[in-house]
Design an enzyme around this catalytic site. Structure first.
Site, mmCIF file in Angstrom:
data_model
loop_
_atom_site.group_PDB
_atom_site.id
_atom_site.type_symbol
_atom_site.label_atom_id
_atom_site.label_comp_id
_atom_site.label_asym_id
_atom_site.label_seq_id
_atom_site.Cartn_x
_atom_site.Cartn_y
_atom_site.Cartn_z
ATOM 1 N N ASP A 94 77.875 -26.400 35.990
ATOM 2 C CA ASP A 94 76.787 -26.367 37.213
ATOM 3 C C ASP A 94 75.658 -25.445 36.424
ATOM 4 O OD1 ASP A 94 78.186 -23.805 37.004
ATOM 5 O OD2 ASP A 94 77.594 -23.726 38.855
ATOM 6 N N GLU A 95 75.249 -25.377 35.264
ATOM 7 C CA GLU A 95 74.137 -24.615 34.853
ATOM 8 C C GLU A 95 73.718 -25.079 33.612
ATOM 9 O OE1 GLU A 95 72.813 -19.976 34.578
ATOM 10 O OE2 GLU A 95 75.077 -20.369 34.870
#
Length: 453
Positions: A94-95
């Site tokens: 998610d990053e």
């Protein structure tokens, strides 16, 4: 991405939108992976024991993670980032960091803001969940900006304002400053980034060592020349399980280790890799943790070979007092496999070996009872698709809804062995016709972020 796992669940389950959601281990020893912002209001946060989270927020939905779905959405997000630049450095599902300059984006504030806002719109349109974007001249500052932008926002750190922004922040804001380093600095009267910079490099080296002290001083004074690296090659693949009750039966420990070995190989093959070193991890009843490893003659992705190596390693570990956690990993990764003819021959002679432990993804395999874990997908022969709200006392409660349902779905309760109810895979990311998730799911739901350096 904002509270990634939790906001994905809110997007996928209309009945949970705007409500507290906690994703992680749901058993008595479970740990919170992600909490939605609605749950964070009550003090719930990642890495907290699930039991403590339940005391703080008893009315939240506590869900088992669905990594298949999270990876699908992550792939979509990473593809969108790849359209902006050839230099995308994923840090997790998610990053990621994105080098906009390498993508030919003009360096003006207006230009980069426009790119960031378009990215946020594209992510929501494609996935139904929100992202926060930080824009700055270095990785550290972009990361800080993305944290400030949460939830569902965008922050630009203008050139020349870095030190003014960093100064009052706590020293743990700086990447690489963990609890031990922060405590060493605190004892020396250093609490903020500004105080860290003022201490000087020589003092920081004296306090925490040469390499760490020098890099800390550079970051505290706003100097971060780390490049965005497109290829972050994984060094290992591993899986582990924490058990609700300590395992004391040696046969059960062996079976669980074999099951974990199969899961590990599934992940290994999914990544298109093989590995040469097998590692097991054993956490005993007293929380002491042991690791043992064995290096093979060559890289393999053969489940029988990994199972056998793990079993050999276990022979040297005393588990009689109880085991809380088991793990299996493979390192020394390669893009090719050196076939082990002896292992293959043994497998051919004993085909039942592969049935020793079925992967966890098949909760109905063999004689093992189905595990109706909250949050997981099911399908009913007559009522269609839904998800498990809870189970116990021989019953399982299911809410029948899909991401594009107009509102919360109906709830029904069944016997756990109801022949009409079956486990299912997560529904596709897009509804029929290619339209995204409906509603504003995820708007108020943050781990990670999209950071542009």
């Amino acid at each position: 991405m904002d509270a990634f796992y939790a906001s994905v669940e809110q997007a996928a389950k209309p009945s949970l939108r705007g409500k507290p959601v906690v994703v992680g281990g749901v058993g008595p020893r479970g740990v919170v992976a992600t909490a939605s912002y609605e749950a964070r209001v009550f003090g719930v946060h990642s890495a907290m024991a699930t039991a403590q989270a339940r005391r703080l927020c008893p009315n939240a939905a506590y869900l088992h993670p669905r990594f298949t779905l999270y990876r699908q959405i992550s792939d979509i997000v990473m593809e969108l980032l790849g359209r902006l630049s050839p230099l995308v450095e994923p840090l997790s599902l998610d990053e990621a960091f994105v080098d906009l300059e390498a993508g030919g984006v003009e360096g003006s504030s207006a230009a980069v803001r426009a790119v960031g806002e378009r990215l946020r719109r594209d992510i929501r349109a494609a996935t139904g969940v929100s992202a926060s974007v930080g824009l700055a001249g270095s990785k550290m500052l972009a990361k800080i900006a993305s944290e400030q932008a949460k939830p569902d926002g965008l922050v630009i750190i203008e050139p020349g304002t870095e030190l003014e922004l960093l100064g009052p922040m706590p020293v743990r804001t700086i990447p690489g400053v963990g609890p031990a380093t922060a405590e060493a600095l605190r004892r020396a009267g250093i609490h903020t980034v500004a105080e860290t910079a003022e201490a000087g490099e020589a003092e920081l080296v004296r306090l925490i060592g040469k390499a760490h002290g020098a890099s800390l001083h550079a970051l505290a004074t706003g100097h971060d020349d780390r490049p965005v690296v497109a290829e972050r090659d994984a060094k290992s693949v591993s899986v582990e399980d924490t058990f609700a009750e300590d395992l004391t039966d040696r046969t059960r420990v062996r079976l669980e280790l074999a099951r974990l070995a199969d899961r590990c190989v599934q992940r290994l093959r999914g990544a298109g890799r093989s590995g040469r070193t097998v590692v097991i991890k054993v956490r005993r009843y007293d929380f002491s943790t042991l690791t043992r490893s064995e290096t093979l003659r060559g890289p393999t992705d053969d489940p029988a070979v990994v199972r056998e190596a793990a079993a050999r390693l276990l022979e040297g570990v005393d588990t009689s007092e109880g085991v809380r956690l088991l793990g299996v990993g493979v390192s020394g990764l390669a893009d090719y496999t050196q076939e082990d003819l002896f292992a293959q021959a043994r497998a051919a002679q004993a085909p039942e070996a592969d049935a020793v432990a079925e992967p966890e993804e098949r909760p109905d395999a063999g004689a093992r009872p189905r595990q109706w874990l909250p949050g997981l997908d099911v399908v009913h022969a007559e009522l269609g698709r839904g998800w498990v709200q809870g189970s116990g006392l021989g019953r399982v409660t299911v809410r029948f809804e899909e991401p594009w349902s107009p509102g919360p779905g109906r709830v029904r309760t069944f016997a756990v062995d109801d022949p009409g109810l079956e486990p299912a895979e997560p529904v596709p990311l897009l509804r029929p016709g290619g339209l995204p998730y409906g509603g504003d799911a995820g708007a108020s739901s943050g781990e990670g972020g999209a950071s542009a350096a």
